[in-house]
Scaffold this active site. Structure first.
Site, mmCIF file in Angstrom:
data_model
loop_
_atom_site.group_PDB
_atom_site.id
_atom_site.type_symbol
_atom_site.label_atom_id
_atom_site.label_comp_id
_atom_site.label_asym_id
_atom_site.label_seq_id
_atom_site.Cartn_x
_atom_site.Cartn_y
_atom_site.Cartn_z
ATOM 1 N N ASP A 57 0.849 -1.176 0.000
ATOM 2 C CA ASP A 57 0.000 0.000 0.000
ATOM 3 C C ASP A 57 0.891 1.234 0.000
ATOM 4 O O ASP A 57 1.500 1.577 1.015
ATOM 5 C CB ASP A 57 -0.909 0.015 1.226
ATOM 6 C CG ASP A 57 -1.891 1.187 1.215
ATOM 7 O OD1 ASP A 57 -1.798 2.032 0.298
ATOM 8 O OD2 ASP A 57 -2.728 1.253 2.132
ATOM 9 N N SER A 121 -3.548 13.875 -15.248
ATOM 10 C CA SER A 121 -4.766 13.616 -16.004
ATOM 11 C C SER A 121 -5.323 14.898 -16.612
ATOM 12 O O SER A 121 -5.125 15.995 -16.066
ATOM 13 C CB SER A 121 -5.819 13.009 -15.070
ATOM 14 O OG SER A 121 -7.107 13.029 -15.635
ATOM 15 N N TYR A 152 -10.779 14.004 -7.802
ATOM 16 C CA TYR A 152 -9.700 13.421 -8.595
ATOM 17 C C TYR A 152 -8.830 14.478 -9.275
ATOM 18 O O TYR A 152 -7.599 14.415 -9.240
ATOM 19 C CB TYR A 152 -10.314 12.483 -9.633
ATOM 20 C CG TYR A 152 -9.334 11.792 -10.543
ATOM 21 C CD1 TYR A 152 -8.491 10.793 -10.060
ATOM 22 C CD2 TYR A 152 -9.262 12.110 -11.895
ATOM 23 C CE1 TYR A 152 -7.605 10.145 -10.900
ATOM 24 C CE2 TYR A 152 -8.380 11.467 -12.747
ATOM 25 C CZ TYR A 152 -7.555 10.487 -12.243
ATOM 26 O OH TYR A 152 -6.665 9.846 -13.072
#
Length: 330
Positions: A57, A121, A152
């Site tokens: 993780d 992104s 996001y």
């Protein structure tokens, strides 16, 4: 110059793009590859026994230091994300990915990494510039003044700034690419995290198999997007990582289509026509988004160029095969 025996870690290697990146680096002959992902091994899209595979993780600081230890290059593609259905309903989970990039940057700085790649992104772009389906392609400067996709997009934009300041303050060579809707085989096509190309392929395949030629389309079909095939994404990642462009740069196709046109292409591949049931209450994202590729063309003399029809044929065939395998074992 990177040697074939230098250590390279791909974070998020159990995912769609990360799995393809590990596979591509193997094909190129790199021999000290490390693949890290939070998912159990059975859920990785691609797994190679000759790679140092680790389930960790990376929101955890110590895990990031273990992942980066003895590595020369770091590729950070790790994030808790999916298509619009996921990111519009899981904003806090998306923002927690800031821990991954922050801890990886700290580890890269402290452990002497030479280059660090961050996958950003197109969701960082100001929503005010994406209100029309007849979109003007987005230039890198259009991210400011900031008003990105809630959750996001904010995490991605903040992490871009982290990369910039680690480069400016600590001398860590960071590179940032803003991905525009990557698609292709060996990725998510069901379960809620899939993006539009895979979702439309799956729905039409299922409609064909069932004989009930109708599908649900999120929105009214008029929203516009560009979609980049995975092979172009991999080529762009390597160009940007090796290059000297230090500011965030678009990595996406400039072939703009409506969602209705996307459906039409997949219908043609499948050889059927479907009734479209438009769900206007489903997550849809901005009205229009396309990539302005002036910067990448000037820097590298190239832009993503796989025609959408060509990439969708390969994606459709892979998803059809996966669905067939599931039916055979049912």
């Amino acid at each position: 110059m990177l040697n074939k025996s230098d250590g390279i870690v791909v974070c998020g290697a159990g995912g769609f793009i990360g799995g393809h990146l590990i596979a591509d680096l193997r094909r190129q002959g790199y021999t000290r590859l490390r693949a890290v992902d939070v998912k159990p091994r059975a859920e990785w899209y691609q797994w190679f026994d000759d790679v140092d595979n680790s389930v960790m993780d990376l929101q955890d600081r110590e895990s990031c230091y273990r992942a980066v230890q003895d590595q020369v290059w770091v590729f950070n593609l790790a994030a808790d994300m999916g298509g619009m259905g996921f990111i519009e309903n899981n904003r806090a989970l998306c923002m927690l990915s800031v821990l991954i990039n922050t801890h990886l940057l700290m580890a890269a700085r402290d452990l002497g990494v030479q280059r660090f790649f961050y996958s950003s992104s197109a969701c960082v772009y100001n929503a005010e510039k994406q209100k029309s389906a007849d979109i003007v392609p987005l230039r890198e400067a259009d991210a400011y003044p900031a008003m990105p996709e809630d959750g996001y997009g904010w995490e991605k934009l903040f992490s871009e700034r982290m990369c910039r300041h680690f480069r400016e303050d600590f001398g860590l060579e960071t590179r940032v690419a803003r991905f525009h809707n990557v698609y292709g085989p060996n990725g998510t096509f069901e379960g809620g995290r899939e993006k539009a190309p895979a979702a439309i392929c799956r729905k039409i395949i299922e409609a064909k198999l069932s004989g009930k030629h109708e599908i649900e389309v999120w929105g009214d079909g008029t929203r516009t997007r560009s979609f980049m095939y995975i092979d172009d994404c991999l080529k762009g990642i390597e160009m940007i990582m090796r290059g000297e462009v230090v500011d965030p740069i678009n990595l996406g196709s400039s072939e703009l289509v409506t969602i209705n046109q996307l459906v039409e292409i997949v219908e043609d591949i499948a050889g059927i026509k479907v009734q479209r049931n438009y769900n206007l209450s489903a997550p849809q994202g901005v009205n229009g988004r396309n990539s302005d590729n002036t910067m990448i063309q000037e820097a590298f003399g190239w832009e993503p160029n796989t025609p959408l029809r060509v990439g969708l044929e390969k994606t459709y065939d892979w998803i059809q095969n996966e669905i067939s395998k599931t039916l055979q074992t049912a």
